[in-house]
Design an enzyme around this catalytic site. Structure first.
Site, short mmCIF file in Angstrom:
data_model
loop_
_atom_site.label_atom_id
_atom_site.label_comp_id
_atom_site.label_asym_id
_atom_site.label_seq_id
_atom_site.Cartn_x
_atom_site.Cartn_y
_atom_site.Cartn_z
N GLU A 1 27.09 72.90 3.89
CA GLU A 1 27.33 73.13 5.32
C GLU A 1 27.38 71.86 6.15
O GLU A 1 28.16 71.75 7.09
CB GLU A 1 26.25 74.06 5.88
CG GLU A 1 26.43 75.53 5.50
CD GLU A 1 25.79 75.90 4.17
OE1 GLU A 1 25.48 74.99 3.36
OE2 GLU A 1 25.62 77.11 3.91
N GLU B 1 23.06 81.03 -0.76
CA GLU B 1 21.99 81.66 0.04
C GLU B 1 21.80 83.12 -0.35
O GLU B 1 20.68 83.62 -0.44
CB GLU B 1 22.32 81.51 1.53
CG GLU B 1 22.21 80.04 1.96
CD GLU B 1 22.63 79.83 3.40
OE1 GLU B 1 23.80 80.09 3.72
OE2 GLU B 1 21.78 79.40 4.20
N ALA C 1 30.27 81.28 3.57
CA ALA C 1 30.78 82.03 4.72
C ALA C 1 32.26 81.71 4.89
O ALA C 1 32.74 80.69 4.41
CB ALA C 1 30.00 81.62 5.96
N GLY D 1 26.68 80.11 2.05
CA GLY D 1 26.23 81.50 2.08
C GLY D 1 26.24 82.14 0.70
O GLY D 1 25.50 83.10 0.45
C1 3H9 Z 1 28.42 78.75 5.14
O1 3H9 Z 1 28.39 79.28 4.07
C2 3H9 Z 1 27.46 79.05 6.25
C3 3H9 Z 1 26.27 79.79 5.75
O2 3H9 Z 1 25.17 78.91 5.69
C4 3H9 Z 1 25.81 81.01 6.50
C5 3H9 Z 1 26.30 81.29 7.86
C6 3H9 Z 1 25.52 82.33 8.60
N1 3H9 Z 1 36.12 79.93 3.99
O3 3H9 Z 1 39.62 74.33 -1.72
P1 3H9 Z 1 40.62 75.21 -2.38
C7 3H9 Z 1 40.12 78.70 1.05
S1 3H9 Z 1 29.62 77.60 5.51
C8 3H9 Z 1 37.42 80.17 4.18
O4 3H9 Z 1 42.05 74.80 -2.37
P2 3H9 Z 1 39.37 74.66 -4.91
C9 3H9 Z 1 40.84 77.38 1.22
O5 3H9 Z 1 41.11 77.12 2.57
C10 3H9 Z 1 30.64 77.56 4.07
N2 3H9 Z 1 38.38 79.76 3.33
O6 3H9 Z 1 40.18 75.55 -3.87
C11 3H9 Z 1 42.07 77.61 0.41
O7 3H9 Z 1 42.96 78.40 1.19
P3 3H9 Z 1 44.54 78.19 1.16
C12 3H9 Z 1 30.04 76.82 2.96
C13 3H9 Z 1 37.98 79.09 2.25
O8 3H9 Z 1 39.29 75.45 -6.14
C14 3H9 Z 1 41.58 78.48 -0.75
O9 3H9 Z 1 40.37 79.06 -0.28
N3 3H9 Z 1 30.99 76.70 1.89
C15 3H9 Z 1 36.63 78.81 2.01
O10 3H9 Z 1 39.97 73.29 -4.96
C16 3H9 Z 1 41.30 77.72 -2.00
O11 3H9 Z 1 40.45 76.62 -1.69
C17 3H9 Z 1 31.85 75.67 1.82
O12 3H9 Z 1 31.85 74.80 2.65
C18 3H9 Z 1 35.68 79.26 2.93
N4 3H9 Z 1 34.37 79.04 2.75
O13 3H9 Z 1 37.93 74.48 -4.30
C19 3H9 Z 1 32.78 75.68 0.65
N5 3H9 Z 1 36.54 78.13 0.85
O14 3H9 Z 1 44.92 78.54 -0.27
C20 3H9 Z 1 34.19 75.38 1.09
C21 3H9 Z 1 37.79 77.99 0.39
O15 3H9 Z 1 45.04 79.12 2.18
N6 3H9 Z 1 35.14 75.46 0.00
N7 3H9 Z 1 38.67 78.57 1.23
O16 3H9 Z 1 44.77 76.76 1.48
C22 3H9 Z 1 35.26 74.49 -0.94
O17 3H9 Z 1 34.55 73.51 -0.97
C23 3H9 Z 1 36.33 74.68 -1.96
O18 3H9 Z 1 37.29 75.55 -1.43
C24 3H9 Z 1 35.86 75.24 -3.32
C25 3H9 Z 1 37.08 75.58 -4.20
C26 3H9 Z 1 35.01 74.16 -4.00
C27 3H9 Z 1 35.06 76.49 -3.13
#
Ligand code: 3H9
Length: 703
Positions: free
Chosen positions: A128, A108, A65, A105
């Site tokens: 999450e 999911e 998400a 998500g």
């Molecule tokens: C969820 O899914 C809830 C659900 O159960 C259902 C709800 C109903 N959202 O980390 P990076 C941005 S909760 C918004 O440098 P990497 C990040 O801020 C979510 N933005 O890259 C950055 O922006 P900027 C569950 C996001 O390759 C850019 O993308 N998911 C999100 O080192 C690049 O990110 C998570 O918790 C996001 N979800 O790592 C995963 N994800 O360039 C969270 C990334 O402006 N994300 N951005 O600074 C991560 O763990 C890492 O970003 C990931 C990539 C491993 C994916």
């Protein structure tokens, strides 16, 4: 789907390919979920399409998400009309084609598809809990059905990223493609193969087998320490429990209720803040936008002591062959023994496999001569923390090491300009301050001397990231940013003793607050003699330096901490448990009486604020002097350098929770009571006057 929808349906013969294209990581941002539903409806309505593929464009499947959308009041569709529900109800089969990350998500949605295939390098997970919520898109109900409740519990309460091979073993993905396979083509083939199979395999229809009903309580017990003061980890457990005891739809309703409860909790807000702060800290806004870090292949570490060894391990842990140099065979052997023992401890604990330990050890190459490191492209010096020891080493490195190499110093306080001046390449010199133990602690403070080139700074920052650290830029000021902002806390905790507190009382407050250990117990672990050196140096340089007679007395008595079985606490032989020591209480009383300090009682809140507010004030001075880019960088440093509880966001975020005016008023009152060490900084006063939160403070331009 409008023309600018982040999702498109592409027809490839009889297969509909739903492409999510929302850079950089295909989070479920505005329009994405709607786009997927639209595409599914179109695919189902199109008589030419027999099956569909859900795939991500760019570097990832779907990262989850959109975290930025949480807490904004954005409306979510009700249960029954979410992507997960629509996928699940699709009349035609859908194959999730996973590369990069399928997280939250993202996974999911994949689990709501009928089949999942993945490339070997992909990672799946439900992270999450790390942002203070639980999977809210059916993850807590579908994962136990696919992987079993035990594995699901572990994945959901840890949030860890699971590699494809393991995901296959757990039953989360149906097929892993061979290395180098074309995911899209393979997914289309797969979809053709399964197009006519009915009934459609739906995860919701699978049963859950609970072999051991004790796993829920056992997990509660196991996470009690790290989940202290938090709700989300416990809700994760309850939700998986619901998957085992309730029908699918009731479990989904339970999950949704928990999600709603958690989305705006204080812990979720703080953890979201921490997530973005950790990404922001990588940005160096005053460097040219096109500056590129230099790729390095041949790192070398100078000094095989505790820090040098830990730094070498960090390189080896992330796949680098690294040379480690010390002046004598004996020092090298001792260093290598320590490295081996550290790895062996991880093997014993079960966090490292024996063969992986051997692979890592084989990447660390001990050498004794400068000649052996002349081809290094980055050198991290980690010798004893004294200018007169480091200077000749820098001069020598400059002379022998390849002129294009970067020379970094692992120093925690020394003037990096002075060190850079020892070389003919001051533009290629920077500080890289690791935290102890260097192979464990995540923070790398990159210290910026005045002549360092943008490429040098970008390289030092990137080097940290490549070896699993979170790099944060700090100005060249005594103690840099992390330790400088922490120093008043360290003084204040001892000054509190002068006024009648006991170490165990202070430690209890800080542990209850969320630190893994109290600061006095940490002091005993690190060694009290180390701080004493720094105090001597500072007292000699500054006649107004606030001495800490109680701490000095302990060191004078040979109470260096755990290594002498006595410090702020006493220790039984071979045991690291701190025991309050009446001798220490007596020493404190005696010194306080000699100093003539009146004794009194303290509330827990006063203890907490005395320690943390002093650091908030210093952090404001650091921003005022332009030694850091943002308040949130200080928070990242406290989270990853000092074990500040992540669910409180960080020092400055926590202080914002109290309110800048209240912090200022209290500091001003202590200024009246205790004198100059509590003088409010100019920036703090200005923020209080204008009611600007700390996190919006504008530090002076970096210098
Ligand atoms: C969820 O899914 C809830 C659900 O159960 C259902 C709800 C109903 N959202 O980390 P990076 C941005 S909760 C918004 O440098 P990497 C990040 O801020 C979510 N933005 O890259 C950055 O922006 P900027 C569950 C996001 O390759 C850019 O993308 N998911 C999100 O080192 C690049 O990110 C998570 O918790 C996001 N979800 O790592 C995963 N994800 O360039 C969270 C990334 O402006 N994300 N951005 O600074 C991560 O763990 C890492 O970003 C990931 C990539 C491993 C994916």
């Amino acid at each position: 789907m409008s023309d600018n929808s982040p999702v498109r349906l592409e027809k490839q013969g009889d297969i509909g390919v739903i492409v999510v294209d929302y850079p950089p990581v295909n989070a479920l941002g505005p329009g994405v979920s709607e786009g997927i539903i639209d595409a599914l409806n179109k695919g189902n309505a199109d008589p030419d399409i027999r099956a569909m593929v859900l795939i991500g464009a760019g570097r990832s499947f779907i990262a989850g998400a959109d975290i930025r959308g949480f807490g904004t009041g954005r409306k979510r569709p009700p249960i029954g009309s979410r992507t997960y529900d629509v996928l699940d109800a699709s009349a035609k089969p859908v194959v999730a084609a996973i590369h990069g990350y399928a997280l939250g998500g993202g996974l999911e949605n994949a689990m709501a598809c009928h089949y999942r295939i993945a490339v070997p390098s992909a990672k799946v997970g439900l992270p999450e809990v790390q942002i203070g919520i639980l999977p809210g898109g059916g993850g807590t109900q579908r994962l136990p059905r696919l992987a079993g409740p035990k594995a699901a519990l572990e994945m959901i309460t840890s949030g860890r990223h699971v590699p494809t091979a393991e995901a296959k073993q757990l039953g989360i993905v149906n097929e892993v493609l061979p290395d180098g396979a074309d995911l899209r083509a393979a997914a289309i083939d797969y979809a053709r193969r399964i197009a006519d199979i009915r009934p459609l395999p739906r995860v919701r229809d699978l049963g859950v087998t609970l072999d051991d009903p004790g796993i829920f309580d056992a997990t509660r017990k196991a996470i009690a320490r790290r989940a202290r003061n938090q709700t989300a980890p416990y809700r994760c457990i309850e939700a998986v429990e619901a998957a085992c005891t309730l029908p699918f739809d009731e479990g989904i309703a339970r999950e949704a209720a928990f999600f709603q409860e958690l989305e705006n909790s204080a812990e979720a807000r703080a953890l979201r803040y921490a997530f973005f702060a950790e990404r922001e800290v990588a940005k160096l806004p005053d460097l040219p936008a096109d500056v590129k870090p230099h790729e390095f292949h041949a790192p070398a570490v100078i000094g095989a002591g505790t820090m040098g060894g830990g730094i070498a391990m960090s390189f080896a842990d992330f796949g680098y062959d690294v040379k480690i140099m010390d002046a004598t065979e004996e020092a090298l052997n001792r260093g290598m023994e320590r490295i081996r023992a550290n790895y062996a401890t991880s093997v014993k604990r079960g966090s490292l496999a024996q063969d992986e330990m051997e692979r890592r050890l084989a990447r660390i190459h001990p050498v004794t001569g400068y000649d052996d490191i002349k081809d290094a492209d980055v050198v991290v010096e980690a010798v004893f923390e004294r200018m007169d020891v480091k200077k000749p080493i820098f001069a020598k490195l400059d002379e022998v090491v390849n002129p294009d190499a970067f020379l970094f110093s692992n120093t925690s306080a020394l003037d990096m300009d002075e060190l850079a001046a020892e070389t003919k390449r001051p533009d290629k010199v920077a500080g890289t301050h690791f935290f102890s133990p260097a192979n464990v602690m995540k923070l790398l403070e990159v210290v910026r001397p005045s002549q360092a080139s943008p490429e040098t700074l970008a390289t030092a920052m990137a080097m940290g990231r490549k070896i699993g650290k979170i790099s944060a830029m700090a100005g060249n000021t005594d103690g840099f940013v992390a330790n400088r902002s922490r120093a008043p806390f360290n003084s204040e905790m001892v000054i509190l003793l002068e006024e009648g507190c006991l170490p165990e009382q202070v430690d209890k407050v800080m542990v209850d607050f969320g630190y893994p250990m109290g600061p006095f117990a940490v002091g005993d672990l690190a060694g009290l003699d180390i701080g004493a050196e720094g105090r001597k140096r500072r007292a000699a340089a500054n006649p107004n330096y606030r001495k800490l007679p109680i701490a000095d007395k302990l060191v004078e008595l040979g109470r260096y901490g755990q290594k002498t079985s006595a410090g702020w606490y006493r220790y039984e032989k071979g045991d690291r448990t701190p025991h309050p020591d009446p001798d220490v209480a007596a020493i404190i009383k005696k010194v306080a009486a000699e100093m003539g300090v009146p004794q009194r009682d303290f509330t827990e809140q006063e203890i907490l604020r005395r320690l943390l507010f002093s650091s908030v004030n210093e952090a404001c001075r650091i921003m005022e002097e332009g030694k850091v880019y943002r308040a949130s960088d200080i928070d990242v440093m406290w989270l990853h350098g000092f074990g500040f509880p992540r669910y409180r966001g960080g020092l400055m975020y926590w202080a914002d929770g109290i309110g800048v005016r209240e912090v200022y008023n209290q500091i001003a009152a202590w200024h009246q009571q205790y004198g100059e060490r509590w003088a409010p900084s100019r920036l703090l006063r200005e923020l209080a006057e204008s009611g600007t939160p700390f996190r919006e403070a504008k530090p002076a331009p970096f210098r």
